[in-house]
Design an enzyme around this catalytic site. Structure first.
Site, PDB file in Angstrom:
ATOM      1  N   ASP A   1       0.837  -1.189   0.000  1.00 14.24           N
ATOM      2  CA  ASP A   1       0.000   0.000   0.000  1.00 14.24           C
ATOM      3  C   ASP A   1       0.873   1.239   0.000  1.00 14.24           C
ATOM      4  O   ASP A   1       2.023   1.207   0.443  1.00 14.24           O
ATOM      5  CB  ASP A   1      -0.922   0.023   1.221  1.00 14.24           C
ATOM      6  CG  ASP A   1      -2.054   1.032   1.055  1.00 14.24           C
ATOM      7  OD1 ASP A   1      -3.041   0.672   0.378  1.00 14.24           O
ATOM      8  OD2 ASP A   1      -1.931   2.159   1.551  1.00 14.24           O
ATOM      9  N   SER A   2       0.319   2.332  -0.510  1.00 14.80           N
ATOM     10  CA  SER A   2       1.018   3.616  -0.533  1.00 14.80           C
ATOM     11  C   SER A   2       0.088   4.714  -0.042  1.00 14.80           C
ATOM     12  O   SER A   2      -1.116   4.698  -0.331  1.00 14.80           O
ATOM     13  CB  SER A   2       1.500   3.959  -1.951  1.00 14.80           C
ATOM     14  OG  SER A   2       2.449   3.028  -2.404  1.00 14.80           O
TER      15      SER A   2
END
Length: 201
Positions: A78-79
């Site tokens: 995830d970012s």
């Protein structure tokens, strides 16, 4: 999909084109699946936490969400983006994308990317990294032309950019690992896969 390294491979708990491309380029064999994770609900539960911690929690939740992969490792990633003291999610509409870009204009954007590995629903490794991206001053004309070209593709991109495409035009300078900017701390992931015996050491 690559079939060069990693035996039967891993499960990538993501349908992100950039994450798939990174693994393919590195020669990692994988199957991509979409995890059933309510990202916004998890973020709401962690209100007040650091962005890097939230990215790690989301990556872990995605990896743990796929429990029917047998003994295969599941990779979640995830970012999250921070700028000007605010945390940003993926834009839901073109108008919101334009609003984000106006806010980013002239600011330093911090991009947090995290990854986690799970086996049988149990987390066995978590890693993270961040990069700092200096956004140049963006004119209204540029923002409109940019979204004409990139919307709705960038609806799936936190930060409203694809660095491997026209999104590179948003920035004056970038400090950080290229893979982190693409959305996953790949070098850490590859090291973890070697430690887990999935890739040859």
């Amino acid at each position: 999909m690559s079939h060069r390294l990693g035996g039967e491979g891993i499960v990538l708990a993501s349908t992100s084109a950039s994450r798939k491309a990174m693994l393919e380029s590195a020669g990692v064999q994988f199957t991509a699946r979409s995890p059933a994770v309510d990202e916004r609900a998890l973020e709401a539960e962690m209100a007040g936490a650091e962005a890097g911690e939230i990215a790690q929690a989301l990556a872990a939740a995605k990896a743990a969400a796929i429990t029917d992969a047998g003994d295969r490792l599941v990779l979640g990633s995830d970012s999250l983006v921070e700028a000007g003291g605010r945390r940003f999610d993926k834009p839901r509409t073109r108008a919101e994308a334009a609003e984000h870009l106006r806010f980013f204009s002239g600011q330093v954007m911090t991009l947090h990317s995290a990854a986690a590995l799970a086996r049988g629903g149990r987390i066995v490794w978590i890693g993270s990294d961040h990069a700092r991206l200096q956004v140049r001053d963006l004119s209204e004309g540029f923002i409109e032309a940019y979204l004409d070209a990139e919307w709705p593709a960038v609806a799936a991109c936190v930060g409203v950019f694809r660095i491997e495409g026209p999104g590179v035009n948003l920035f004056r300078s970038i400090a950080g690992d290229q893979f982190t900017v693409l959305g996953m701390p790949l070098l850490q992931v590859l090291a973890a896969l070697r430690d887990e015996g999935v890739l040859p050491a």
